[in-house]
Scaffold this active site. Structure first.
Site: not given
Ligand SMILES: Nc1ncnc2c1ncn2[C@@H]1O[C@H](COP(=O)(O)OP(=O)(O)O)[C@@H](O)[C@H]1O
Ligand SMILES: O=P(O)(O)OC[C@H]1O[C@](O)(COP(=O)(O)O)[C@@H](O)[C@@H]1O
Ligand SMILES: [Mg+2]
Length: 571
Positions: A226, A253, A282
């Site tokens: 992340r 993200g 999710d």
């Molecule tokens: N608004 C954004 N702009 C650019 N990169 C982002 C943004 N939001 C999240 N990211 C990047 O995407 C990656 C994954 O995001 P995260 O929220 O942790 O997981 P997910 O993609 O599963 O929702 C991270 O490396 C994060 O820095």
């Molecule tokens: O891996 P971490 O940082 O403990 O986060 C747990 C979170 O990741 C998830 O499994 C999936 O979230 P993302 O799809 O944003 O990665 C959520 O359900 C949970 O809250």
């Molecule tokens: Mg997410």
């Protein structure tokens, strides 16, 4: 619309190519202009970094909507709208094309209609009435007759970001094998450890041999992370390594990150396709039918629910409590509950609940134990977070990606239920709390998710080879489609508690709908009840905050909240 050459091939599906009656929406005067795609002004060389941030899609990543000039909207008759995805020729108009090598592929040459029609689109809404407009469509995924990359020119890379999800390795495997077997591509690089891996030195060379067995393992062979997204550094690395197809697997993200990477690549005028593959356990990504790994998660959750049921059944007044993942969307909890039939109460973020008073959770638990002698509760991790006071929240407010950190609602509610029955001395309960969340996330994908992952990977590859870019791939009403990033990034997919699915759940569990929440909150404040335990103090403080928030900012009932959200979405 681009015309399609009439070159015939043994496996062409183009019996006839019709040029659809499409029009482009002209935002300047709101009148349709025939056969033109509106393009944003391009700045190929020397544009300031600010120019990328100034455009709509980049802005979207920061929460604001894309400007209309960033959207490729094509309208047709009877209210038909195509929300098209970018193509490399939007900013590199003179790119050469090549015949699709699948024409000569012995496995595929027997398929009569292998290539999709140029003008095939997938409808977002399939339930319509006689006079309703045809509505939004997306470009159908699949192989095209012409490709914009020669096989030996392709240098692809794959990256996985965000939390784990069953099926990540299958998608990686299928991209590598698909590129190799369908398009003769041999240069595929694995970026290690998420986005930040782009600017690290180590990469993994991915070949069909290397990935052959990886679908049998949970997790991601590439690693994930992340945070750590630096757009310019990532695009520098893509340029330096000579990568021209970037496959980005991740959740909401990640797709936002992919969107800004695409924007920067377009700004620099690079012949690089950026493809997002939606990952989230999710199931909170909008537009697509469901995300990979979700089925596996629901299936794996059954094991925990079964255990909770066995435990609770085996002891007097037994309560089995299972926490499942679902930050903002309770799909895993809802589907696992419906699938299991052993669950008596399912609590999700979309349906606020309360503990005390008529129609509250305590009353229901008491009744259930009196009736059946045991019960099973499933709670999604994001449920009831508003009931936990500030003082109970994590010191660390957000993870490295900026996602809000949640408190353990499972532990909290277990304690609350125990405290309640200890205080009232009505029943002696035996509560067992099971938290299988990370165990569920870490399993390999099941058979149906594996097939789904294959289709996702193949659709992604076909799109990239055909020159499409800046899109997320996924099934819409059962058909795989290319969806512009902004559509994926604008909302979150949530359980709609006014839908029949939630009604099915309520009727299956017989749990209260918790719709009297406001009334109970009011009564409780009036009673000025003195809290007895720390959890009660938390709750009392929280009731006040919640009431204040409800009255100042929130719609009146959970249904109103849903309707307000729906109106926003459709309006
Ligand atoms: N608004 C954004 N702009 C650019 N990169 C982002 C943004 N939001 C999240 N990211 C990047 O995407 C990656 C994954 O995001 P995260 O929220 O942790 O997981 P997910 O993609 O599963 O929702 C991270 O490396 C994060 O820095
Ligand atoms: O891996 P971490 O940082 O403990 O986060 C747990 C979170 O990741 C998830 O499994 C999936 O979230 P993302 O799809 O944003 O990665 C959520 O359900 C949970 O809250
Ligand atoms: Mg997410």
């Amino acid at each position: 619309m681009p015309t399609v050459s009439s070159a015939t091939s043994a496996i062409s599906s183009f019996a006839s190519i019709s040029i659809p009656k499409v029009r482009c929406f002209d935002p300047a005067n709101s009148s349709p202009v025939a056969h033109q795609h509106r393009r944003r002004p391009m700045n190929f060389n020397g544009g300031s970094p600010d120019s990328a941030a100034a455009n709509g899609v980049a802005a979207m990543a920061n929460g604001s909507p894309p400007s209309i000039s960033d959207m490729k909207i094509v309208t047709g008759e009877a209210g038909y709208v195509l929300e098209d995805v970018p193509h490399l020729t939007d900013y590199l108009p003179d790119l050469p094309t090549y015949p699709n090598p699948l024409q000569d592929n012995p496995s595929y040459s027997v398929v009569k209609q292998y290539f999709v029609n140029m003008d095939d689109t997938v409808a977002q809404t399939i339930v319509v009435q006689k006079n309703s407009p045809r509505g939004t469509h997306f470009r159908r995924a699949g192989p095209r007759q012409k490709v914009y990359f020669e096989s030996d020119e392709v240098h692809a890379c794959i990256v996985t970001c965000g939390g784990l999800c069953p099926g990540l390795n299958t998608v990686i495997r299928e991209i590598v094998c698909g590129l190799h077997h369908m398009y003769g591509v041999s240069k595929v690089l694995g970026i290690e450890g998420g986005y930040k891996g782009f600017y690290a030195r180590n990469t993994i060379t991915l070949t069909p041999k290397v990935v052959n067995d990886v679908h049998k393992r949970g997790g991601t062979i590439l690693g994930t992370s992340r945070g750590g997204h630096s757009t310019s550094k990532i695009v520098d690395s893509i340029e330096d390594r000579g990568i021209n197809q970037v496959y980005i697997i991740g959740g909401d993200g990640t797709q936002r990150g992919a969107s800004v990477i695409f924007e920067e690549i377009r700004r620099r005028g690079l012949k690089v396709a950026v493809i997002g593959i939606p990952k989230t356990i999710d199931n909170d990504i909008p537009v697509i039918d469901k995300s990979f790994g979700f089925d596996t998660a629901v299936e794996e959750a059954q094991r925990a629910i079964n255990a909770a049921h066995v435990e609770s059944e085996s002891i007097e007044n037994g309560i089995g409590l299972v926490k499942l993942m679902g930050r903002y969307s309770g799909f895993i909890a809802m589907h696992a509950t419906l699938a299991s039939r052993d669950v008596d109460c399912c609590l999700i973020p979309e349906s606020p609940f309360y503990l005390e008073g008529p129609g509250g959770l305590y009353e229901y638990v008491e009744r259930k134990l009196k009736e059946d002698g045991h019960m099973v509760i499933v709670i999604a991790e994001g449920a009831g977070q508003e009931l936990l006071s500030e003082s109970m929240r994590n010191m660390q407010q957000a993870d490295a990606s900026g996602n809000k950190l949640l408190n353990d609602v499972g532990l909290w509610i277990s304690q609350k239920i125990k405290d309640h029955f200890a205080r009232t001395q009505k029943l002696v309960i035996n509560l067992k709390y099971i938290d299988p969340t990370y165990m569920i996330r870490a399993v390999p994908s099941n058979a149906s998710d594996n097939v789904y992952c294959t289709l996702l990977a193949h659709s992604a590859i076909h799109g990239a080879m055909a020159g499409y870019t800046g899109f997320t791939v996924g099934p819409v009403n059962g058909r795989h489609a290319y969806i512009p990033f902004y559509r994926i990034n604008e909302t979150q997919h949530k359980v709609v508690i006014t839908d029949r699915m939630w009604a099915r759940l309520l009727s299956s569990t017989n749990q209260p709908s918790f719709l009297d929440l406001k009334e109970v909150a009011r009564k409780k404040t009036e009673e000025a009840h003195q809290p007895e335990t720390s959890y009660d103090q938390v709750e009392a403080a929280n009731e006040v905050t919640r009431k204040k928030t409800e009255e100042t900012h929130q719609p009146e009932t959970p249904y109103d909240q849903v309707e307000a959200a729906t109106a926003k979405e459709t309006g």
